[in-house]
Design a protein around this motif. Structure first.
Motif, PDB file in Angstrom:
ATOM      1  N   LYS A  14       0.860  -1.182   0.000  1.00 44.08           N
ATOM      2  CA  LYS A  14       0.000   0.000   0.000  1.00 44.08           C
ATOM      3  C   LYS A  14       0.895   1.230   0.000  1.00 44.08           C
ATOM      4  O   LYS A  14       1.831   1.316   0.795  1.00 44.08           O
ATOM      5  CB  LYS A  14      -0.924  -0.011   1.221  1.00 44.08           C
ATOM      6  CG  LYS A  14      -1.906  -1.166   1.196  1.00 44.08           C
ATOM      7  CD  LYS A  14      -2.767  -1.201   2.439  1.00 44.08           C
ATOM      8  CE  LYS A  14      -3.710  -2.410   2.400  1.00 44.08           C
ATOM      9  NZ  LYS A  14      -4.536  -2.482   3.608  1.00 44.08           N
ATOM     10  N   PHE A  15       0.599   2.151  -0.915  1.00 44.35           N
ATOM     11  CA  PHE A  15       1.335   3.406  -1.004  1.00 44.35           C
ATOM     12  C   PHE A  15       0.466   4.524  -0.459  1.00 44.35           C
ATOM     13  O   PHE A  15      -0.725   4.577  -0.737  1.00 44.35           O
ATOM     14  CB  PHE A  15       1.632   3.769  -2.466  1.00 44.35           C
ATOM     15  CG  PHE A  15       2.633   2.913  -3.184  1.00 44.35           C
ATOM     16  CD1 PHE A  15       3.352   1.917  -2.575  1.00 44.35           C
ATOM     17  CD2 PHE A  15       2.849   3.129  -4.540  1.00 44.35           C
ATOM     18  CE1 PHE A  15       4.272   1.147  -3.270  1.00 44.35           C
ATOM     19  CE2 PHE A  15       3.767   2.377  -5.253  1.00 44.35           C
ATOM     20  CZ  PHE A  15       4.482   1.386  -4.625  1.00 44.35           C
ATOM     21  N   GLN A  16       1.063   5.442   0.277  1.00 40.02           N
ATOM     22  CA  GLN A  16       0.422   6.710   0.635  1.00 40.02           C
ATOM     23  C   GLN A  16       1.529   7.664   1.037  1.00 40.02           C
ATOM     24  O   GLN A  16       2.401   7.313   1.829  1.00 40.02           O
ATOM     25  CB  GLN A  16      -0.595   6.569   1.756  1.00 40.02           C
ATOM     26  CG  GLN A  16      -1.385   7.855   1.955  1.00 40.02           C
ATOM     27  CD  GLN A  16      -2.621   7.654   2.820  1.00 40.02           C
ATOM     28  OE1 GLN A  16      -2.937   6.555   3.270  1.00 40.02           O
ATOM     29  NE2 GLN A  16      -3.330   8.727   3.052  1.00 40.02           N
ATOM     30  N   GLY A  17       1.514   8.875   0.470  1.00 38.45           N
ATOM     31  CA  GLY A  17       2.582   9.830   0.691  1.00 38.45           C
ATOM     32  C   GLY A  17       3.683   9.626  -0.335  1.00 38.45           C
ATOM     33  O   GLY A  17       3.462   9.054  -1.403  1.00 38.45           O
ATOM     34  N   ASP A  18       4.879  10.103  -0.003  1.00 41.08           N
ATOM     35  CA  ASP A  18       6.021  10.031  -0.922  1.00 41.08           C
ATOM     36  C   ASP A  18       7.039   9.014  -0.435  1.00 41.08           C
ATOM     37  O   ASP A  18       7.402   9.014   0.743  1.00 41.08           O
ATOM     38  CB  ASP A  18       6.731  11.386  -1.013  1.00 41.08           C
ATOM     39  CG  ASP A  18       5.868  12.485  -1.594  1.00 41.08           C
ATOM     40  OD1 ASP A  18       4.766  12.188  -2.089  1.00 41.08           O
ATOM     41  OD2 ASP A  18       6.304  13.651  -1.549  1.00 41.08           O
ATOM     42  N   PHE A  19       7.523   8.185  -1.339  1.00 40.06           N
ATOM     43  CA  PHE A  19       8.631   7.281  -1.055  1.00 40.06           C
ATOM     44  C   PHE A  19       9.910   8.019  -1.446  1.00 40.06           C
ATOM     45  O   PHE A  19       9.885   8.860  -2.351  1.00 40.06           O
ATOM     46  CB  PHE A  19       8.469   5.993  -1.875  1.00 40.06           C
ATOM     47  CG  PHE A  19       9.289   4.839  -1.391  1.00 40.06           C
ATOM     48  CD1 PHE A  19       8.974   4.202  -0.215  1.00 40.06           C
ATOM     49  CD2 PHE A  19      10.386   4.390  -2.118  1.00 40.06           C
ATOM     50  CE1 PHE A  19       9.720   3.123   0.246  1.00 40.06           C
ATOM     51  CE2 PHE A  19      11.138   3.320  -1.673  1.00 40.06           C
ATOM     52  CZ  PHE A  19      10.804   2.680  -0.490  1.00 40.06           C
ATOM     53  N   PRO A  20      11.035   7.746  -0.814  1.00 41.62           N
ATOM     54  CA  PRO A  20      12.272   8.445  -1.185  1.00 41.62           C
ATOM     55  C   PRO A  20      12.718   8.123  -2.618  1.00 41.62           C
ATOM     56  O   PRO A  20      12.489   7.018  -3.119  1.00 41.62           O
ATOM     57  CB  PRO A  20      13.310   7.908  -0.195  1.00 41.62           C
ATOM     58  CG  PRO A  20      12.550   7.225   0.877  1.00 41.62           C
ATOM     59  CD  PRO A  20      11.234   6.823   0.307  1.00 41.62           C
ATOM     60  N   PHE A  21      13.368   9.089  -3.252  1.00 38.06           N
ATOM     61  CA  PHE A  21      14.008   8.815  -4.546  1.00 38.06           C
ATOM     62  C   PHE A  21      15.066   7.745  -4.336  1.00 38.06           C
ATOM     63  O   PHE A  21      15.775   7.727  -3.322  1.00 38.06           O
ATOM     64  CB  PHE A  21      14.667  10.082  -5.094  1.00 38.06           C
ATOM     65  CG  PHE A  21      13.742  10.942  -5.890  1.00 38.06           C
ATOM     66  CD1 PHE A  21      13.415  10.614  -7.200  1.00 38.06           C
ATOM     67  CD2 PHE A  21      13.193  12.078  -5.337  1.00 38.06           C
ATOM     68  CE1 PHE A  21      12.563  11.414  -7.946  1.00 38.06           C
ATOM     69  CE2 PHE A  21      12.341  12.888  -6.062  1.00 38.06           C
ATOM     70  CZ  PHE A  21      12.020  12.549  -7.383  1.00 38.06           C
ATOM     71  N   HIS A  22      15.179   6.848  -5.294  1.00 43.86           N
ATOM     72  CA  HIS A  22      16.161   5.772  -5.218  1.00 43.86           C
ATOM     73  C   HIS A  22      16.356   5.177  -6.607  1.00 43.86           C
ATOM     74  O   HIS A  22      15.651   5.543  -7.546  1.00 43.86           O
ATOM     75  CB  HIS A  22      15.700   4.691  -4.230  1.00 43.86           C
ATOM     76  CG  HIS A  22      14.462   3.974  -4.668  1.00 43.86           C
ATOM     77  ND1 HIS A  22      13.199   4.554  -4.592  1.00 43.86           N
ATOM     78  CD2 HIS A  22      14.274   2.743  -5.203  1.00 43.86           C
ATOM     79  CE1 HIS A  22      12.304   3.694  -5.058  1.00 43.86           C
ATOM     80  NE2 HIS A  22      12.935   2.596  -5.431  1.00 43.86           N
ATOM     81  N   ASP A  23      17.287   4.256  -6.717  1.00 46.43           N
ATOM     82  CA  ASP A  23      17.446   3.503  -7.962  1.00 46.43           C
ATOM     83  C   ASP A  23      17.838   2.076  -7.618  1.00 46.43           C
ATOM     84  O   ASP A  23      18.172   1.760  -6.481  1.00 46.43           O
ATOM     85  CB  ASP A  23      18.464   4.155  -8.904  1.00 46.43           C
ATOM     86  CG  ASP A  23      19.871   4.175  -8.329  1.00 46.43           C
ATOM     87  OD1 ASP A  23      20.400   3.106  -7.976  1.00 46.43           O
ATOM     88  OD2 ASP A  23      20.442   5.279  -8.227  1.00 46.43           O
TER      89      ASP A  23
END
Length: 116
Positions: free
Chosen positions: A34-43
């Motif tokens: 489940k997603f809500q809000g922002d996840f950190p930038f990554h690769d």
């Protein structure tokens, strides 16, 4: 071999950004999250990143572009590209990635994968 009901699996937890492994095939984990809000930038330097939206809307920032994904839509981020998923309201997503791949691209900061 068994049938996996994704809605049932998603109903088993309320946390966000906490992938749950529901099946595996050919060395890959199939997960719901489940997603809500922002996840950190990554690769992910060694693997592509697969997102399939089950419910809700996901904004996927890849480089200088933002891709909007709705239910039934998928996106594959090529390996090595910096990205972040985000969702203004809760979204339910299916992820596929090689077993052992950290969700942040870095084992030190990744969420532990739980099997349900």
């Amino acid at each position: 071999m068994k049938v996996v009901n994704l809605a049932e699996k998603l109903s088993m937890f309320d946390t966000h950004w906490d992938p749950k492994v529901v099946a595996a095939y050919n060395g890959n984990d199939i997960m719901v999250v489940k997603f809500q809000g922002d996840f950190p930038f990554h690769d992910h330097p060694d693997t592509d990143d697969f997102f399939l939206v089950i419910e809700g809307e996901v904004l996927l920032d890849v480089g200088d572009e933002t891709h909007v994904l709705g239910p039934g839509e998928l996106f594959v981020v090529p390996k090595g590209l910096r990205h972040r998923p985000r969702a203004e309201r809760e979204a339910k997503v299916l992820l596929i990635e090689p077993q052992g791949t950290p969700n942040t691209g870095d084992a030190e900061t990744a969420s532990a994968k739980a099997y349900i």
